[in-house]
Motif scaffolding. Structure first.
Motif, mmCIF file in Angstrom:
data_model
loop_
_atom_site.group_PDB
_atom_site.id
_atom_site.type_symbol
_atom_site.label_atom_id
_atom_site.label_comp_id
_atom_site.label_asym_id
_atom_site.label_seq_id
_atom_site.Cartn_x
_atom_site.Cartn_y
_atom_site.Cartn_z
ATOM 1 N N VAL A 131 0.835 -1.207 0.000
ATOM 2 C CA VAL A 131 0.000 0.000 0.000
ATOM 3 C C VAL A 131 0.873 1.262 0.000
ATOM 4 O O VAL A 131 0.672 2.195 -0.789
ATOM 5 C CB VAL A 131 -0.947 -0.023 1.226
ATOM 6 N N GLN A 132 1.851 1.265 0.892
ATOM 7 C CA GLN A 132 2.719 2.430 1.032
ATOM 8 C C GLN A 132 3.456 2.770 -0.276
ATOM 9 O O GLN A 132 3.528 3.927 -0.676
ATOM 10 C CB GLN A 132 3.717 2.099 2.143
ATOM 11 N N ASP A 133 3.977 1.741 -0.937
ATOM 12 C CA ASP A 133 4.716 2.003 -2.172
ATOM 13 C C ASP A 133 3.789 2.364 -3.336
ATOM 14 O O ASP A 133 4.186 3.088 -4.251
ATOM 15 C CB ASP A 133 5.616 0.821 -2.533
ATOM 16 N N ASN A 134 2.544 1.873 -3.292
ATOM 17 C CA ASN A 134 1.562 2.333 -4.269
ATOM 18 C C ASN A 134 1.334 3.832 -4.138
ATOM 19 O O ASN A 134 1.320 4.554 -5.132
ATOM 20 C CB ASN A 134 0.232 1.590 -4.085
ATOM 21 N N VAL A 135 1.187 4.278 -2.892
ATOM 22 C CA VAL A 135 0.902 5.700 -2.655
ATOM 23 C C VAL A 135 2.136 6.549 -2.964
ATOM 24 O O VAL A 135 2.027 7.655 -3.497
ATOM 25 C CB VAL A 135 0.401 5.916 -1.205
ATOM 26 N N ALA A 136 3.322 6.000 -2.687
ATOM 27 C CA ALA A 136 4.572 6.742 -2.915
ATOM 28 C C ALA A 136 4.946 6.827 -4.392
ATOM 29 O O ALA A 136 5.773 7.670 -4.780
ATOM 30 C CB ALA A 136 5.713 6.077 -2.137
ATOM 31 N N PHE A 137 4.305 5.998 -5.211
ATOM 32 C CA PHE A 137 4.747 5.824 -6.598
ATOM 33 C C PHE A 137 4.928 7.130 -7.377
ATOM 34 O O PHE A 137 5.956 7.356 -8.012
ATOM 35 C CB PHE A 137 3.768 4.896 -7.334
ATOM 36 N N GLY A 138 3.928 7.987 -7.303
ATOM 37 C CA GLY A 138 3.971 9.234 -8.076
ATOM 38 C C GLY A 138 5.145 10.129 -7.690
ATOM 39 O O GLY A 138 5.716 10.832 -8.530
ATOM 40 N N LEU A 139 5.495 10.097 -6.415
ATOM 41 C CA LEU A 139 6.603 10.930 -5.931
ATOM 42 C C LEU A 139 7.948 10.363 -6.398
ATOM 43 O O LEU A 139 8.848 11.110 -6.790
ATOM 44 C CB LEU A 139 6.576 11.009 -4.401
ATOM 45 N N VAL A 140 8.071 9.032 -6.358
ATOM 46 C CA VAL A 140 9.306 8.375 -6.835
ATOM 47 C C VAL A 140 9.491 8.683 -8.327
ATOM 48 O O VAL A 140 10.589 9.001 -8.782
ATOM 49 C CB VAL A 140 9.253 6.849 -6.587
ATOM 50 N N GLU A 141 8.364 8.637 -9.060
ATOM 51 C CA GLU A 141 8.409 8.964 -10.489
ATOM 52 C C GLU A 141 8.879 10.391 -10.736
ATOM 53 O O GLU A 141 9.522 10.681 -11.733
ATOM 54 C CB GLU A 141 7.015 8.791 -11.091
ATOM 55 N N GLN A 142 8.522 11.278 -9.806
ATOM 56 C CA GLN A 142 8.946 12.676 -9.936
ATOM 57 C C GLN A 142 10.392 12.874 -9.517
ATOM 58 O O GLN A 142 10.902 13.992 -9.575
ATOM 59 C CB GLN A 142 8.058 13.574 -9.062
ATOM 60 N N GLY A 143 11.042 11.811 -9.052
ATOM 61 C CA GLY A 143 12.469 11.891 -8.745
ATOM 62 C C GLY A 143 12.798 11.996 -7.268
ATOM 63 O O GLY A 143 13.965 12.132 -6.897
ATOM 64 N N LEU A 144 11.751 11.913 -6.416
ATOM 65 C CA LEU A 144 12.017 11.975 -4.974
ATOM 66 C C LEU A 144 12.680 10.668 -4.527
ATOM 67 O O LEU A 144 12.365 9.598 -5.039
ATOM 68 C CB LEU A 144 10.686 12.158 -4.243
ATOM 69 N N ARG A 145 13.589 10.750 -3.534
ATOM 70 C CA ARG A 145 14.225 9.537 -3.023
ATOM 71 C C ARG A 145 13.188 8.675 -2.324
ATOM 72 O O ARG A 145 12.233 9.178 -1.753
ATOM 73 C CB ARG A 145 15.369 9.882 -2.079
ATOM 74 N N LYS A 146 13.430 7.363 -2.383
ATOM 75 C CA LYS A 146 12.427 6.416 -1.913
ATOM 76 C C LYS A 146 12.038 6.634 -0.447
ATOM 77 O O LYS A 146 10.857 6.573 -0.097
ATOM 78 C CB LYS A 146 12.924 4.984 -2.109
ATOM 79 N N ALA A 147 13.026 6.883 0.406
ATOM 80 C CA ALA A 147 12.739 7.054 1.834
ATOM 81 C C ALA A 147 11.837 8.267 2.070
ATOM 82 O O ALA A 147 10.873 8.197 2.841
ATOM 83 C CB ALA A 147 14.042 7.195 2.614
ATOM 84 N N ALA A 148 12.126 9.365 1.371
ATOM 85 C CA ALA A 148 11.327 10.583 1.511
ATOM 86 C C ALA A 148 9.919 10.367 0.961
ATOM 87 O O ALA A 148 8.922 10.820 1.547
ATOM 88 C CB ALA A 148 12.010 11.740 0.790
ATOM 89 N N ALA A 149 9.844 9.668 -0.156
ATOM 90 C CA ALA A 149 8.545 9.387 -0.772
ATOM 91 C C ALA A 149 7.704 8.524 0.158
ATOM 92 O O ALA A 149 6.504 8.758 0.337
ATOM 93 C CB ALA A 149 8.745 8.695 -2.118
ATOM 94 N N ARG A 150 8.333 7.513 0.772
ATOM 95 C CA ARG A 150 7.605 6.638 1.700
ATOM 96 C C ARG A 150 7.120 7.405 2.916
ATOM 97 O O ARG A 150 6.004 7.170 3.396
ATOM 98 C CB ARG A 150 8.512 5.492 2.152
ATOM 99 N N ALA A 151 7.933 8.316 3.409
ATOM 100 C CA ALA A 151 7.534 9.112 4.581
ATOM 101 C C ALA A 151 6.291 9.936 4.245
ATOM 102 O O ALA A 151 5.329 9.990 5.017
ATOM 103 C CB ALA A 151 8.683 10.008 5.015
#
Ligand SMILES: Nc1ncnc2c1ncn2[C@@H]1O[C@H](COP(=O)(O)OP(=O)(O)OP(=O)(O)O)[C@@H](O)[C@H]1O
Ligand SMILES: [Mg+2]
Length: 214
Positions: free
Chosen positions: A90-110
């Motif tokens: 669930v968390q990585d589904n929600v973080a997906f758009g931010l990771v795509e925009q280039g945000l680091r994974k840890a920040a996107a997950r937070a």
């Protein structure tokens, strides 16, 4: 403000849409009704930039964005069949758009966890999406759509797979989020009661063009 000017679409030598003119303010929801095959989903895809136009323009805040790539519009599109990634939790589904925009994974997950908490979904963060109920999946899909702070929300039959009680609950929740995030929202639905509950204005696609219902 989202503005559609004279949008037109042909399909297999017939006119599917023509003279589609519409303005949707930020924070406002406009419903699109109409029979199956009338071009409602096609219209949303045209607005999202996923389907070519045979005429007309799409503007946001008076800027012509017709030629802008879908990922650069800051528009979010949500379909009835949730389209969550089954291989991600669930968390990585929600973080997906931010990771795509280039945000680091840890920040996107937070940020994803903050968003899930806001939606009351924090206990699901590490769960596989396949373990969630239909309503929970739709909430996750909305959280995922909203995390990149879209300017426009395009909803294509978002609740049609849910039972009646859950539909009512999600209509209220979505209405609150739309106001909170101040998005211009286009809602495609077959259900006129749902359209009236959620949208300040409603149109029917008739003979390829929009007819004002209320
Ligand atoms: N790539 C395409 N571009 C435009 N039109 C298409 C495309 N593929 C199929 N069509 C046809 O365009 C028509 C409109 O389809 P669309 O999915 O937009 O209707 P709809 O109003 O969303 O219907 P429903 O209520 O069943 O979801 C259909 O007749 C469909 O077969
Ligand atoms: Mg459709």
């Amino acid at each position: 403000m989202l503005e559609l000017q004279q949008l037109a679409k042909d399909w297999e030598a017939r006119v599917l849409l023509r003279d589609v003119n519409l303005r949707v303010d930020s924070g406002e929801t406009v419903a699109i009704l109409g029979p199956s095959g009338s071009g409602k989903s096609t219209l949303l895809k045209m607005v999202a930039g996923l389907e070519s136009l045979d005429g007309g323009r799409v503007l946001f805040d008076a800027q012509d964005i017709t030629a802008l790539a879908p990922e650069r519009r800051r528009f979010a599109l949500m379909f009835q069949d949730f389209a969550l990634f089954p291989h991600l939790d669930v968390q990585d589904n929600v973080a997906f758009g931010l990771v795509e925009q280039g945000l680091r994974k840890a920040a996107a997950r937070a940020q994803a966890c903050d968003m899930l908490a806001r939606f009351g979904l924090q206990t699901f963060a590490r769960a596989p999406v396949t373990q969630l109920s239909g309503g929970e999946q739709q909430r996750v899909a909305l959280a995922r759509a909203l995390i990149t702070q879209p300017r426009v929300l395009l909803l294509d039959e978002p609740f049609s797979a849910l039972d009646a009680e859950l539909r009512l609950q999600l209509q209220t929740e979505f209405r609150q989020r739309i106001a909170e995030f101040n998005m211009a929202t286009l809602l495609v639905t077959h259900d006129e009661a749902e359209a009236r509950a959620m949208a300040q204005r409603g149109y029917r696609v008739l003979d390829g063009t929009l007819q004002l219902l209320w």
